[in-house]
Design an enzyme around this catalytic site. Sequence first.
Site, PDB file in Angstrom:
ATOM      1  N   ASP A   1       4.712   0.451  12.182  1.00 52.15           N
ATOM      2  CA  ASP A   1       3.488  -0.169  11.660  1.00 52.15           C
ATOM      3  C   ASP A   1       3.323  -1.623  12.105  1.00 52.15           C
ATOM      4  OD1 ASP A   1       2.760   2.153  10.470  1.00 52.15           O
ATOM      5  OD2 ASP A   1       3.303   1.571   8.433  1.00 52.15           O
TER       6      ASP A   1
ATOM      7  N   LYS B   1       0.842  -1.211   0.000  1.00 49.81           N
ATOM      8  CA  LYS B   1       0.000   0.000   0.000  1.00 49.81           C
ATOM      9  C   LYS B   1       0.873   1.255   0.000  1.00 49.81           C
ATOM     10  CE  LYS B   1      -1.779   1.420   4.128  1.00 49.81           C
ATOM     11  NZ  LYS B   1      -1.412   2.809   4.467  1.00 49.81           N
ATOM     12  N   ASN B   2       1.828   1.288   0.929  1.00 51.57           N
ATOM     13  CA  ASN B   2       2.589   2.532   1.098  1.00 51.57           C
ATOM     14  C   ASN B   2       3.612   2.777   0.001  1.00 51.57           C
ATOM     15  OD1 ASN B   2       1.053   3.076   3.295  1.00 51.57           O
ATOM     16  ND2 ASN B   2       2.581   2.489   4.819  1.00 51.57           N
TER      17      ASN B   2
ATOM     18  N   ARG C   1       0.245  14.827  13.443  1.00 52.27           N
ATOM     19  CA  ARG C   1       1.247  14.339  12.492  1.00 52.27           C
ATOM     20  C   ARG C   1       1.541  15.500  11.546  1.00 52.27           C
ATOM     21  NH1 ARG C   1      -0.911   8.798  10.112  1.00 52.27           N
ATOM     22  NH2 ARG C   1       1.027   8.811   8.940  1.00 52.27           N
TER      23      ARG C   1
ATOM     24  N   ARG D   1      -8.722  -0.684   4.522  1.00 54.09           N
ATOM     25  CA  ARG D   1      -7.855   0.320   3.919  1.00 54.09           C
ATOM     26  C   ARG D   1      -6.494  -0.282   3.583  1.00 54.09           C
ATOM     27  NH1 ARG D   1      -6.565   4.159   7.847  1.00 54.09           N
ATOM     28  NH2 ARG D   1      -5.184   4.804   6.181  1.00 54.09           N
TER      29      ARG D   1
ATOM     30  N   CYS E   1      -4.684  13.249  13.689  1.00 51.91           N
ATOM     31  CA  CYS E   1      -4.802  11.842  13.374  1.00 51.91           C
ATOM     32  C   CYS E   1      -5.254  11.143  14.639  1.00 51.91           C
ATOM     33  CB  CYS E   1      -3.429  11.387  12.892  1.00 51.91           C
ATOM     34  SG  CYS E   1      -3.155   9.668  12.975  1.00 51.91           S
TER      35      CYS E   1
END
Length: 440
Positions: A336, A53-54, A153, A419, A148
């Site tokens: 993460d 995803k990132n 952030r 997501r 957030c």
Amino acid sequence: MKANTKMKTRVVKQPAPVAPAKTQDTGEAISMDEVWIEGGRKLRGQVPVSGSKNATLPVLTATLLAPGIYRFTNVPALKDVSTMLELLALFGVKSKRDDGHALYVDSTNAHNAEAPYELVKTMRASIYVLGPLLARFGEARVSLPGGCAWGPRPVDLHIKGMQRLGAEVEIEHGYIVARCKKLTGAYLPFEISSVGATGNLLMAAATAEGETIIDNAACEPEIEALAEFLTSMGIKIDGIGTTRLTITGTPRPHPADAAMIPDRIEAGTFLAAAAITGGDVEVTSVEPRHLDAVVEKLEEAGAEVTVHERSIHVRAPERLNPLRVTTSPFPGFPTDMQAQFMALLSVARGTSTITDTIYADRFTHVAELQRLGADIRVDPSLSGAPVMATDLRASAALILAGLVANSETKVSRIYHLDRGYERIEEKLQGLGAAIRRVRA
Ligand code: EPU
């Protein structure tokens, strides 16, 4: 965190919504599906990971830099990817998925527009349009992402960097408004290692005149992937994979194709799922060198880990040893993966400690894990986390805890999971977990 042999489960249930569920942001209907897990099964088998995803998100925004047609493969089918495509559509960028994980993107008729609060608020990675818009159109209007779930952030490093490249940046009514006649290469020393700011400035510097040096650049694999992609678009970048990137701008980058790298966080989540259940699982389609820190911690906890060229096999004992985990920029242990390891360590022997040096307040999952019976104490200096888990990785931690809980766990608000994890319940089912999605 203390040992907790019998992790008692209570039903994790949020109050029923009084009105049809909508995001506070776009007003778009959100799924109120739940995931129900019957804990106590050891996971066994193989599970493939999807594309990252990132890595996908910044690569998609890079298509704004050069008009034309791009073909991407191994693109994960995730909500955040659709949100990014929705945002790019506002700039005239068309996209079409092909056979599931291939994606065509057509930026031939891309034009400038505003990145509105309604979208940026739902996905902070929207800020990645700032650099490419400025580089291509000399102007960008991007909403500030706002707070957030786990605290502020900031985006100051992105803004400072753009200013150093010659842009005038102002904040107008919650929007970053950046303008430049042209961008000129500059020396950009970062006081903090930032994935987003490094990615954004790589893209801004791509068409700048002269050379840009990013010092203390993030060297996360997702940034490496973006830099490789920009290179294939004709932009010269030296030092890829290190903390010092040198970019020589080119006025006319060209479209290119790319295969997305594997999602190391999804992979790490499955490794943790195997470990928490005392299972025996091979996670496939991975890039093992992206997961060294996670593998090291699993081994230290007593799991037997075999690393192959494209897969990682974990065999976990009944109970894991306690760990000290401190998150840090790549190649350190990823923030993460912090929530997932918290779930894991809450059923390990003895007391473990976890420190997050990237986000000091990223502990929204603590209270929810406590509801599942975990014995976790947050250092008072770090308290202040909201009680409700509202984050992607926090949701993953709850799923992991549910895999070893001694009765059924219901995890609601799983739109966060959607997501960032493609069909996680199906993948876990494939490993023998008693988990199902319950449609609202
Ligand atoms: N920071 C600043 N100023 C800035 C930018 C960052 O002070 O202008 C600080 C942040 O507050 C944080 C640190 O720098 O303390 C690192 O933040 P970074 O910029 O690296 O994070 P990001 O780019 O916003 C990406 C991932 C996150 C991941 C972090 C850290 C994407 C789309 N997001 O965020 O992923 O946690 O890097 O590795 O790549 C997720 O996937 O669940 C997720 C949150």
